[in-house]
Design a protein around this motif. Sequence first.
Motif, short mmCIF file in Angstrom:
data_model
loop_
_atom_site.label_atom_id
_atom_site.label_comp_id
_atom_site.label_asym_id
_atom_site.label_seq_id
_atom_site.Cartn_x
_atom_site.Cartn_y
_atom_site.Cartn_z
N PRO A 78 0.80 -1.23 0.00
CA PRO A 78 0.00 0.00 0.00
C PRO A 78 0.83 1.28 0.00
CG PRO A 78 -0.09 -1.06 2.16
CD PRO A 78 0.55 -2.04 1.21
N GLU A 79 2.04 1.23 0.60
CA GLU A 79 2.89 2.42 0.62
C GLU A 79 3.28 2.83 -0.80
OE1 GLU A 79 3.08 0.27 4.44
OE2 GLU A 79 3.50 -0.37 2.38
N ARG A 82 0.21 4.24 -2.71
CA ARG A 82 -0.10 5.63 -2.36
C ARG A 82 0.90 6.58 -2.99
NH1 ARG A 82 0.93 9.59 1.58
NH2 ARG A 82 -0.92 10.87 2.04
N ILE A 85 0.02 6.97 -6.62
CA ILE A 85 -1.19 7.79 -6.79
C ILE A 85 -0.86 9.27 -6.62
CG2 ILE A 85 -3.44 8.34 -5.79
CD1 ILE A 85 -3.65 5.28 -5.11
N LEU A 86 -0.06 9.58 -5.61
CA LEU A 86 0.32 10.97 -5.37
C LEU A 86 1.20 11.52 -6.51
CD1 LEU A 86 1.07 10.91 -1.54
CD2 LEU A 86 -0.97 11.78 -2.70
N GLU A 100 -4.67 -4.51 1.18
CA GLU A 100 -4.37 -3.15 1.61
C GLU A 100 -4.12 -2.23 0.42
OE1 GLU A 100 -4.64 -1.97 4.74
OE2 GLU A 100 -5.48 -3.95 5.11
N VAL A 104 -6.33 1.15 -0.39
CA VAL A 104 -5.78 2.47 -0.68
C VAL A 104 -6.36 3.01 -1.99
CG1 VAL A 104 -3.67 3.70 -1.39
CG2 VAL A 104 -3.64 2.21 0.60
N CYS A 105 -6.44 2.15 -3.00
CA CYS A 105 -7.00 2.57 -4.29
C CYS A 105 -8.45 3.02 -4.14
CB CYS A 105 -6.90 1.44 -5.31
SG CYS A 105 -5.22 1.08 -5.85
N ARG A 107 -9.85 4.08 -1.43
CA ARG A 107 -9.88 5.30 -0.61
C ARG A 107 -9.72 6.54 -1.49
NH1 ARG A 107 -5.47 4.68 3.31
NH2 ARG A 107 -6.96 3.31 4.35
N TYR A 108 -8.82 6.44 -2.48
CA TYR A 108 -8.57 7.58 -3.36
C TYR A 108 -9.35 7.49 -4.68
CZ TYR A 108 -4.79 8.79 -0.18
OH TYR A 108 -4.07 9.14 0.94
N CYS A 112 -8.16 -0.14 -9.73
CA CYS A 112 -7.25 -1.14 -9.17
C CYS A 112 -7.39 -2.47 -9.90
CB CYS A 112 -7.53 -1.32 -7.69
SG CYS A 112 -6.33 -2.36 -6.85
#
Length: 214
Positions: A78-79, A82, A85-86, A100, A104-105, A107-108, A112
């Motif tokens: 997940p790190e 993220r 994505i950023l 996880e 994360v996918c 969440r934003y 995925c």
Amino acid sequence: MIDKNIVLKKICDCGVVAVVRAESPEQAIKIADSCVEAGISAIEITFTVNGALDVIKKLAESNKGNKILKGAGTILDPETARAAILAGATFIVSPCLNKEVVKVCNRYQVACMPGAMTVKEAVECMEAGADIVKVFPGELFGPAIIKAFRGPLPQIKLMPTGGVSLKNTAEWIRAGSVAVGVGGNLTAGAKKGDYKSIVTIGKQFIEKVKQARV
């Protein structure tokens, strides 16, 4: 950020995702540019490429940035998801399911695509919230696995990666794949600096998908 549903529609409409594994960030960008010229907008920059995050950022900032769906591939945790994505990634691809990463996918609200090899794994991907299930490695089973998956799971969206070629793309699509992930069979010319071949072959892959859908 592009709406996730638009990203998924564009990927499915084109039917081809270019999987970019390169020897350098510069080579990766040249491959991506060639794919876009061919009409393939979905570019998966794998995190086996040195400086993959910078490649995604540069693609986002380029004059072709609005034409490219910037994907991050080989995402294992997940790190990294993220961070991608950023950096501007609009879809995330993994060789296997990490719940996880999917979390994360979601969440934003980024598309995925975790990988699966069995029906059990495919169901687990769906239950975790995957948008498309990546069938990987595709060469171990061939297009027949798509039909086999869709027997008990007619609602599933599948994208094979590995072993996809101009010879079998139509079979993958006719079997029920929403798209195909293509790596070396599309980008091999880059090793010799022959980026024109990527444009030519990319157009052929798109045409194979169109013909299979008629």
